[in-house]
Design a protein around this motif. Structure first.
Motif, PDB file in Angstrom:
ATOM      1  N   VAL A 151       4.048   1.890   1.949  1.00  0.00           N
ATOM      2  CA  VAL A 151       3.647   1.894   0.539  1.00  0.00           C
ATOM      3  C   VAL A 151       2.166   1.536   0.410  1.00  0.00           C
ATOM      4  N   SER A 152       1.712   0.557   1.194  1.00  0.00           N
ATOM      5  CA  SER A 152       0.323   0.077   1.102  1.00  0.00           C
ATOM      6  C   SER A 152      -0.686   1.164   1.418  1.00  0.00           C
ATOM      7  N   ALA A 153      -0.479   1.858   2.546  1.00  0.00           N
ATOM      8  CA  ALA A 153      -1.430   2.896   2.957  1.00  0.00           C
ATOM      9  C   ALA A 153      -1.466   4.038   1.956  1.00  0.00           C
ATOM     10  N   CYS A 154      -0.298   4.444   1.471  1.00  0.00           N
ATOM     11  CA  CYS A 154      -0.212   5.538   0.490  1.00  0.00           C
ATOM     12  C   CYS A 154      -0.929   5.162  -0.814  1.00  0.00           C
ATOM     13  N   PHE A 155      -0.702   3.924  -1.273  1.00  0.00           N
ATOM     14  CA  PHE A 155      -1.346   3.444  -2.492  1.00  0.00           C
ATOM     15  C   PHE A 155      -2.863   3.360  -2.288  1.00  0.00           C
ATOM     16  N   ALA A 156      -3.282   2.895  -1.099  1.00  0.00           N
ATOM     17  CA  ALA A 156      -4.711   2.743  -0.804  1.00  0.00           C
ATOM     18  C   ALA A 156      -5.444   4.082  -0.861  1.00  0.00           C
ATOM     19  N   VAL A 157      -4.775   5.155  -0.430  1.00  0.00           N
ATOM     20  CA  VAL A 157      -5.394   6.483  -0.482  1.00  0.00           C
ATOM     21  C   VAL A 157      -5.785   6.828  -1.913  1.00  0.00           C
ATOM     22  N   LYS A 158      -4.821   6.665  -2.838  1.00  0.00           N
ATOM     23  CA  LYS A 158      -5.088   6.992  -4.249  1.00  0.00           C
ATOM     24  C   LYS A 158      -6.149   6.057  -4.831  1.00  0.00           C
ATOM     25  N   LEU A 159      -6.058   4.782  -4.482  1.00  0.00           N
ATOM     26  CA  LEU A 159      -7.005   3.789  -5.000  1.00  0.00           C
ATOM     27  C   LEU A 159      -8.435   4.112  -4.555  1.00  0.00           C
ATOM     28  N   PHE A 160      -8.626   4.358  -3.256  1.00  0.00           N
ATOM     29  CA  PHE A 160      -9.978   4.615  -2.748  1.00  0.00           C
ATOM     30  C   PHE A 160     -10.523   5.957  -3.234  1.00  0.00           C
ATOM     31  N   LYS A 161      -9.650   6.939  -3.428  1.00  0.00           N
ATOM     32  CA  LYS A 161     -10.113   8.215  -3.988  1.00  0.00           C
ATOM     33  C   LYS A 161     -10.667   8.004  -5.396  1.00  0.00           C
ATOM     34  N   SER A 162      -9.949   7.193  -6.175  1.00  0.00           N
ATOM     35  CA  SER A 162     -10.380   6.881  -7.531  1.00  0.00           C
ATOM     36  C   SER A 162     -11.699   6.103  -7.513  1.00  0.00           C
ATOM     37  N   TRP A 163     -11.779   5.123  -6.628  1.00  0.00           N
ATOM     38  CA  TRP A 163     -12.982   4.278  -6.515  1.00  0.00           C
ATOM     39  C   TRP A 163     -14.193   5.118  -6.090  1.00  0.00           C
ATOM     40  N   LEU A 164     -13.987   5.961  -5.067  1.00  0.00           N
ATOM     41  CA  LEU A 164     -15.092   6.769  -4.546  1.00  0.00           C
ATOM     42  C   LEU A 164     -15.476   7.927  -5.460  1.00  0.00           C
ATOM     43  N   ASP A 168     -20.426   5.496  -4.639  1.00  0.00           N
ATOM     44  CA  ASP A 168     -20.549   6.013  -3.271  1.00  0.00           C
ATOM     45  C   ASP A 168     -20.024   4.990  -2.268  1.00  0.00           C
ATOM     46  N   ILE A 169     -19.929   5.413  -1.007  1.00  0.00           N
ATOM     47  CA  ILE A 169     -19.329   4.569   0.030  1.00  0.00           C
ATOM     48  C   ILE A 169     -20.133   3.288   0.263  1.00  0.00           C
ATOM     49  N   ASN A 170     -21.442   3.341   0.051  1.00  0.00           N
ATOM     50  CA  ASN A 170     -22.268   2.139   0.247  1.00  0.00           C
ATOM     51  C   ASN A 170     -21.923   1.054  -0.769  1.00  0.00           C
ATOM     52  N   SER A 171     -21.657   1.479  -1.993  1.00  0.00           N
ATOM     53  CA  SER A 171     -21.270   0.538  -3.050  1.00  0.00           C
ATOM     54  C   SER A 171     -19.890  -0.047  -2.757  1.00  0.00           C
ATOM     55  N   VAL A 172     -18.974   0.814  -2.341  1.00  0.00           N
ATOM     56  CA  VAL A 172     -17.618   0.363  -1.993  1.00  0.00           C
ATOM     57  C   VAL A 172     -17.682  -0.625  -0.825  1.00  0.00           C
ATOM     58  N   ALA A 173     -18.473  -0.274   0.184  1.00  0.00           N
ATOM     59  CA  ALA A 173     -18.621  -1.133   1.370  1.00  0.00           C
ATOM     60  C   ALA A 173     -19.175  -2.506   0.986  1.00  0.00           C
ATOM     61  N   ARG A 177     -17.375  -6.065   1.639  1.00  0.00           N
ATOM     62  CA  ARG A 177     -18.035  -7.109   2.444  1.00  0.00           C
ATOM     63  C   ARG A 177     -18.142  -8.423   1.678  1.00  0.00           C
ATOM     64  N   LYS A 178     -18.385  -8.320   0.405  1.00  0.00           N
ATOM     65  CA  LYS A 178     -18.592  -9.512  -0.427  1.00  0.00           C
ATOM     66  C   LYS A 178     -17.411 -10.474  -0.358  1.00  0.00           C
ATOM     67  N   VAL A 179     -16.213  -9.939  -0.200  1.00  0.00           N
ATOM     68  CA  VAL A 179     -15.009 -10.792  -0.177  1.00  0.00           C
ATOM     69  C   VAL A 179     -14.297 -10.752   1.184  1.00  0.00           C
ATOM     70  N   GLY A 180     -15.012 -10.256   2.205  1.00  0.00           N
ATOM     71  CA  GLY A 180     -14.450 -10.261   3.557  1.00  0.00           C
ATOM     72  C   GLY A 180     -13.325  -9.273   3.786  1.00  0.00           C
ATOM     73  N   MET A 181     -13.269  -8.217   2.980  1.00  0.00           N
ATOM     74  CA  MET A 181     -12.208  -7.210   3.142  1.00  0.00           C
ATOM     75  C   MET A 181     -12.643  -6.059   4.049  1.00  0.00           C
ATOM     76  N   ASP A 182     -13.916  -6.014   4.412  1.00  0.00           N
ATOM     77  CA  ASP A 182     -14.436  -4.900   5.204  1.00  0.00           C
ATOM     78  C   ASP A 182     -13.814  -4.823   6.594  1.00  0.00           C
ATOM     79  N   ASN A 183     -13.379  -5.972   7.127  1.00  0.00           N
ATOM     80  CA  ASN A 183     -12.786  -5.993   8.466  1.00  0.00           C
ATOM     81  C   ASN A 183     -11.260  -6.097   8.446  1.00  0.00           C
ATOM     82  N   ASP A 213     -14.983   6.785   8.496  1.00  0.00           N
ATOM     83  CA  ASP A 213     -16.230   6.521   9.217  1.00  0.00           C
ATOM     84  C   ASP A 213     -16.669   5.077   9.027  1.00  0.00           C
ATOM     85  N   PHE A 214     -16.489   4.577   7.803  1.00  0.00           N
ATOM     86  CA  PHE A 214     -16.852   3.177   7.510  1.00  0.00           C
ATOM     87  C   PHE A 214     -16.016   2.218   8.357  1.00  0.00           C
TER      88      PHE A 214
END
Length: 395
Positions: A151-164, A168-173, A177-183, A213-214
């Protein structure tokens, strides 16, 4: 004088009124819910009217106390992002409550239909893009049950598509990073599928190559940090150079690290392996001694001209950033030339066009005589004599 004792005055029938501010209002979310739903029904589909109603209701209804109920109603009603944005900007204290509400909803994604999940994912992506939510809400998607069932991965696809679609990817990144979610993005998958290859394929196939890629780049950065840490530990232990070289070659192969990247890591590790003298006149001598020791390691990973140039740029940057090394630049370069780490081609390329702007005038002046000697040596003119004069005055 009367012996009769005087009676003390008494208060009879006295009533104390409780001040209105001391009266505790009964928690009644159902009444609050009724008021909000009734108002929203009256506004219909007119978003401007909805926003005005919610704005005005904040003065009469206790949004602070019933924030959870308010957001339950608005999310369930499929309210547009614009409405949330306007409401939170008007009542800033709702920010925290709204974030907690979204975190809670994400934990219970299994209770939603696929259509409802998709709508929530799109809404969450836009809210993240607008800065109404912190990327820390993604931690709810790492719930073991949601991850296990995909469920998580499927939901993340829709979420990141909406966000992007909004940023752009630099803003998302930057937000991640600001909250330690990048890793932590790999945690969207079960442990047996938590690899860069699986992540990359899954999100690339879903049309999110930028995110793939990110994530790959983040994993590479993490691997490089671990590698550099291990290198420093090996140097501190005094491990044989042949063992260190073998370890580095294995890491290059395993993590697909370029030689140019690796030589930068080795240089940083070598220069971090000792505590430097504070006196400028002694630090050069210390550096020469250290680099003589590790020149075979540097030589093993400068087999390409680009790697040599990368090393020269790293040396220039280091000497500029560490003021005690400003006068040591030329001596370091000459030492590495004599040790066959740097070639004359790489040094001439650095001198003519490949140098950085940092300390440019100082370092070019330091290298002037040596570069002249290299050019003369290349042309076969007065090689021995010039070399003797240069060496005798420079070392």
């Amino acid at each position: 004088m009367s012996n009769q004792r005087q009676q003390k005055p008494t208060l009879t029938g006295q009533r104390f009124k409780t001040r209105k501010r001391d009266e505790k209002e009964r928690f009644d979310p159902s009444q609050f819910q009724e008021s909000i739903i009734q108002g929203l029904n009256q506004t219909g589909t007119d978003l401007e009217a909805v926003a005005k109603f919610l704005d005005a209701s904040g003065a009469k209804l206790d949004y602070r106390r019933y924030a959870e109920t308010l957001f339950d109603i608005l999310v369930a009603g499929g309210m547009r992002c614009w409405v949330f944005n306007k409401l939170i900007r008007r009542y800033k204290y709702l920010e925290k409550g709204f974030e907690e509400e979204i975190k809670k909803l994400l934990l219970f994604l299994k209770g939603f239909t696929e259509s409802e999940r998709n709508k929530l994912a799109m809404l969450t992506g836009i809210l993240l893009a607008n800065g109404n939510l912190s990327a820390s809400i993604l931690s709810s998607l790492f719930n073991e049950n949601l991850v296990k069932e995909g469920v998580s991965a499927c939901f993340a696809v829709k979420l990141f598509k909406s966000w992007l679609s909004e940023k752009d990817i630099n803003s998302v990144a930057a937000s991640l990073r600001k909250v330690g979610m990048d890793n932590r993005l790999m945690e969207l998958f079960p442990a047996n599928k938590r690899s860069c290859e699986h992540f990359s394929k899954y999100f690339t196939d879903a049309g999110l190559k930028e995110l793939s890629d990110f994530a790959r780049n983040q994993q590479s950065i993490g691997a490089r940090k671990e590698l550099q840490k291990e290198l420093q530990e090996q140097m501190l232990r005094g491990d044989p150079l042949k063992d260190i070289i073998a370890y580095v070659r294995e890491e290059i192969k395993k993590n697909n690290i370029s030689e140019q990247t690796m030589i930068g890591l080795i240089w940083s590790s070598v220069m971090s392996s000792v505590e430097w003298n504070k006196k400028e006149e002694l630090v050069t001598e210390q550096a020469i001694k250290l680099l003589k020791q590790y020149s075979p390691l540097l030589k093993a990973f400068t087999s390409q001209g680009l790697s040599e140039l990368t090393l020269l740029l790293k040396i220039q940057e280091y000497c500029y950033d560490n003021i005690h090394f400003m006068k040591a630049f030329q001596k370091i370069v000459v030492l590495l030339y004599k040790a066959d780490v740097l070639s004359e081609e790489a040094i001439l390329k650095w001198y003519n066009e490949g140098h950085l702007a940092k300390g440019k005038s100082v370092f070019l002046e330091q290298m002037k005589k040596f570069v002249e000697w290299l050019k003369n040596a290349e042309e076969g003119k007065n090689f021995s004599l010039f070399f003797f004069l240069f060496v005798s005055t420079s070392f």
